[in-house]
Design an enzyme around this catalytic site. Structure first.
Site, short mmCIF file in Angstrom:
data_model
loop_
_atom_site.label_atom_id
_atom_site.label_comp_id
_atom_site.label_asym_id
_atom_site.label_seq_id
_atom_site.Cartn_x
_atom_site.Cartn_y
_atom_site.Cartn_z
N CYS A 91 0.82 -1.21 0.00
CA CYS A 91 0.00 0.00 0.00
C CYS A 91 0.86 1.25 0.00
O CYS A 91 2.04 1.21 0.32
CB CYS A 91 -0.87 0.05 1.24
SG CYS A 91 -1.84 -1.43 1.46
N GLY B 18 -0.12 0.30 -5.02
CA GLY B 18 -1.43 -0.29 -4.83
C GLY B 18 -2.38 0.17 -5.90
O GLY B 18 -2.56 1.38 -6.08
N ASN C 267 0.08 1.28 6.06
CA ASN C 267 0.89 0.48 5.14
C ASN C 267 1.69 -0.51 6.00
O ASN C 267 2.42 -0.09 6.89
CB ASN C 267 1.83 1.40 4.36
CG ASN C 267 2.81 0.64 3.48
OD1 ASN C 267 3.85 1.17 3.13
ND2 ASN C 267 2.50 -0.58 3.09
N GLY C 268 1.55 -1.78 5.68
CA GLY C 268 2.26 -2.81 6.44
C GLY C 268 1.30 -3.89 6.88
O GLY C 268 0.12 -3.85 6.55
N TYR D 261 12.57 -4.20 -5.45
CA TYR D 261 11.43 -4.28 -6.36
C TYR D 261 10.36 -3.20 -6.19
O TYR D 261 9.90 -2.62 -7.16
CB TYR D 261 10.77 -5.66 -6.23
CG TYR D 261 9.42 -5.77 -6.88
CD1 TYR D 261 9.29 -5.95 -8.25
CD2 TYR D 261 8.24 -5.66 -6.12
CE1 TYR D 261 8.04 -6.02 -8.85
CE2 TYR D 261 7.00 -5.73 -6.72
CZ TYR D 261 6.91 -5.91 -8.08
OH TYR D 261 5.68 -5.97 -8.67
N CYS E 255 15.60 -6.00 6.79
CA CYS E 255 14.94 -7.29 6.93
C CYS E 255 15.08 -7.99 5.59
O CYS E 255 14.70 -7.44 4.55
CB CYS E 255 13.45 -7.12 7.25
SG CYS E 255 12.52 -8.67 7.18
N CYS F 159 12.61 -12.84 3.58
CA CYS F 159 12.11 -13.59 2.41
C CYS F 159 13.22 -14.41 1.76
O CYS F 159 12.95 -15.34 1.01
CB CYS F 159 11.44 -12.64 1.40
SG CYS F 159 12.43 -11.20 0.96
P1 AMP Z 1 7.53 -15.14 -11.05
O1 AMP Z 1 8.90 -15.61 -10.74
O2 AMP Z 1 6.93 -15.73 -12.24
O3 AMP Z 1 6.63 -15.38 -9.86
O4 AMP Z 1 7.56 -13.57 -11.30
C1 AMP Z 1 8.68 -12.81 -10.99
C2 AMP Z 1 8.37 -11.37 -11.35
O5 AMP Z 1 7.41 -10.82 -10.47
C3 AMP Z 1 9.58 -10.48 -11.29
O6 AMP Z 1 9.64 -9.82 -12.53
C4 AMP Z 1 9.30 -9.46 -10.21
O7 AMP Z 1 9.61 -8.16 -10.64
C5 AMP Z 1 7.83 -9.55 -9.98
N1 AMP Z 1 7.48 -9.51 -8.55
C6 AMP Z 1 8.22 -9.83 -7.49
N2 AMP Z 1 7.52 -9.68 -6.34
C7 AMP Z 1 6.30 -9.24 -6.70
C8 AMP Z 1 5.13 -8.88 -5.98
N3 AMP Z 1 5.07 -8.99 -4.65
N4 AMP Z 1 4.06 -8.48 -6.69
C9 AMP Z 1 4.09 -8.41 -8.03
N5 AMP Z 1 5.17 -8.72 -8.77
C10 AMP Z 1 6.26 -9.15 -8.11
#
Ligand code: AMP
Length: 480
Positions: free
Chosen positions: A14, A40, A115-116, A256, A446, A449
């Protein structure tokens, strides 16, 4: 950014924005929310407070440009306003779940945007419902309001402090009261929150790119554990919780989520991503003719890879930016159609070439696999996949919506098995140590993941819809 808005279960988080002491604050917040659209895209809401202390609000499902127009903003008068863009991380898509949450309690009217993600939401809500609280949403955010209502403290400011001391997890909050905006950040500082100066007033935003759009001047971040009270007379700061040492900023914001033009956790995101690209090229060198990015989130990383490797950067994939919530479903059964809606290769760039394809992360691996296939079909001779982060092996509980462990390809396959699944000639992930080295003081992040080391204890069985299931099992009616 290649994540789909609808057909993937892991999603973005968000964005929050507030304006205080500026003429027609709602219009400023509307612009700020527009700059935070990437955080978002599901729904947006805005609440303002006029000179008489009356609240006005508008919310809707869709993009900021779909939810507000000049006429709607004109109906939201006053010099104080808060707003929120949402992509559900807790609770599903309904207008009731759209923030800011607006209530009237004995301390007066309130609107709160968060947000969070809270990690003890389920137990807190169970306790609150057990003693008679009636919840209107399935959001963890609503817990703040109930805790404030129960607080014996004087006024909303003290009530918010008491509430914040009872919740655990990630929260960057903006709260509108009759005479002020309160901005508060959890002790670990998981999510960003910054303050800007605008004329005689202030704005508060998730990212600095939103300050730029409204022409506000960056002042500073809200500190972990700090509460800032801003009213038309000025800004007052209080430390309301001891800051965690070290802080635990979300490293995925740098990889990202955040926009490369934002300054987040003290660094311009583009700079961090360039360093990630440099390091990736050092850790996983490859002989190739060109480097291409998966636009847009990996552009800066791919540029960094090109700079360090000396391999030229090309635009080999073009992204359609107009894939909103209501994108046209491709014909059923068409191979790789979901990715083709969003990306198209430039055949002339790729034909006969040895290509380094750079992405910021691999989550499930499904998008990546389709992209490799697409690039091969466009005539590339070799496809070398390079990833600007380590394998994602653990879900996030602090506000980034990742799937469960068994759906994370990095948790269930080896790197060689993933390479095979993707159909790439080679695959290189940035090491965890390498990633931390790209940060100024990597210890303050952090990266659960990638490691499973959660800085705030989580219940691993908790899911995104935890509160919805709770609602279903503890109340007679459906979630509303
Ligand atoms: P996939 O490995 O097919 O699940 O997709 C990887 C892609 O999703 C990468 O291009 C990332 O930039 C993008 N990505 C990573 N995390 C997220 C997220 N939380 N929401 C949407 N896209 C993401």
């Amino acid at each position: 950014m290649t994540g789909w808005s609808r057909d993937k279960t892991w999603r973005e988080e968000c964005g929050v924005f507030a304006a205080v002491g500026v003429p027609h604050a709602a219009a400023v917040v509307g612009l700020g929310l527009h700059a935070l659209q990437h955080r978002g895209q599901e729904s947006s809401g805005l609440v303002s407070c006029d000179e008489r202390g009356e609240f006005h609000s508008h919310k809707g499902i869709g993009l900021v440009s779909e939810v507000y127009d000049d006429a709607i903003l004109a109906e939201l008068p006053g010099q104080l306003a808060v707003g929120h863009n949402r992509y559900s991380t807790t609770g599903s898509l309904t207008l009731e779940n759209t923030q800011p949450l607006r209530v009237v309690y004995r301390g007066g009217p309130l609107a709160l945007a968060h947000n969070g993600n809270l990690v003890n939401a389920r137990e807190l809500r169970q306790g609150l419902e057990g003693s008679g609280s009636i919840f209107q949403t399935t959001l963890d955010t609503e817990i703040f309001l109930h805790l404030m209502a129960l607080s014996t403290a004087e006024g909303p400011e003290e009530g918010l402090v008491e509430a914040a001391q009872q919740v655990r997890g990630a929260f960057s909050l903006v709260v509108l009261t009759r005479d002020a905006v309160l901005a508060l950040r959890d002790p670990h500082g998981f999510r960003p929150l910054c303050i800007g100066r605008l004329g005689d007033g202030y704005v508060v935003a998730s990212e600095t790119c939103a300050l730029d759009l409204v022409a506000a001047e960056f002042v500073r971040d809200v500190e972990p554990g700090e509460m800032v009270r801003i009213d038309p007379k000025g800004l007052r700061s209080r430390r309301v919780m001891p800051a965690a040492t070290p802080a635990r900023h979300c490293i995925f914001e740098h990889i990202y989520f955040s926009r490369p033009d934002s300054r987040v956790f003290g660094e311009t995101v583009d700079r961090v991503r360039r360093r990630i690209g440099h390091r990736l090229a050092e850790e996983h060198p490859v002989g190739a003719d060109l480097v291409i990015a998966v636009p847009d989130s990996s552009n800066s990383i791919a540029l960094g890879f090109s700079e360090r490797s000396g391999i030229r950067f090309e635009l080999g994939l073009i992204r359609n930016h107009y894939v909103g919530r209501t994108f046209i479903q491709p014909h059923q059964g068409e191979r790789d159609s979901t990715v083709r809606v969003k990306f198209n290769p430039v055949h002339e760039v790729l034909r006969g070439e040895r290509v380094v394809l750079v992405d910021d992360s691999i989550v499930r691996g499904t998008t990546s696999r389709k992209l490799v296939r697409m690039i091969r079909r466009a005539g590339a001779r070799e496809v070398h996949f390079r990833v600007g982060s380590p394998p994602v092996t653990h879900p996030c509980f602090y506000g980034i919506d990742t799937p469960s462990r068994r759906e994370l390809i990095g948790a269930v396959k080896t790197v060689e098995e993933i390479r095979e699944f993707l159909g790439a000639d080679s695959l290189g992930y940035l090491s965890h140590q390498g990633l931390l080295a790209c940060e100024r003081d990597g210890g303050r992040f952090c990266s659960a993941c990638f490691t499973g080391h959660y800085p705030v204890a989580v219940d691993p069985s908790a899911s995104k819809l935890a509160l919805e299931t709770l609602h279903r099992t503890t109340s007679a009616g459906p979630a509303s």
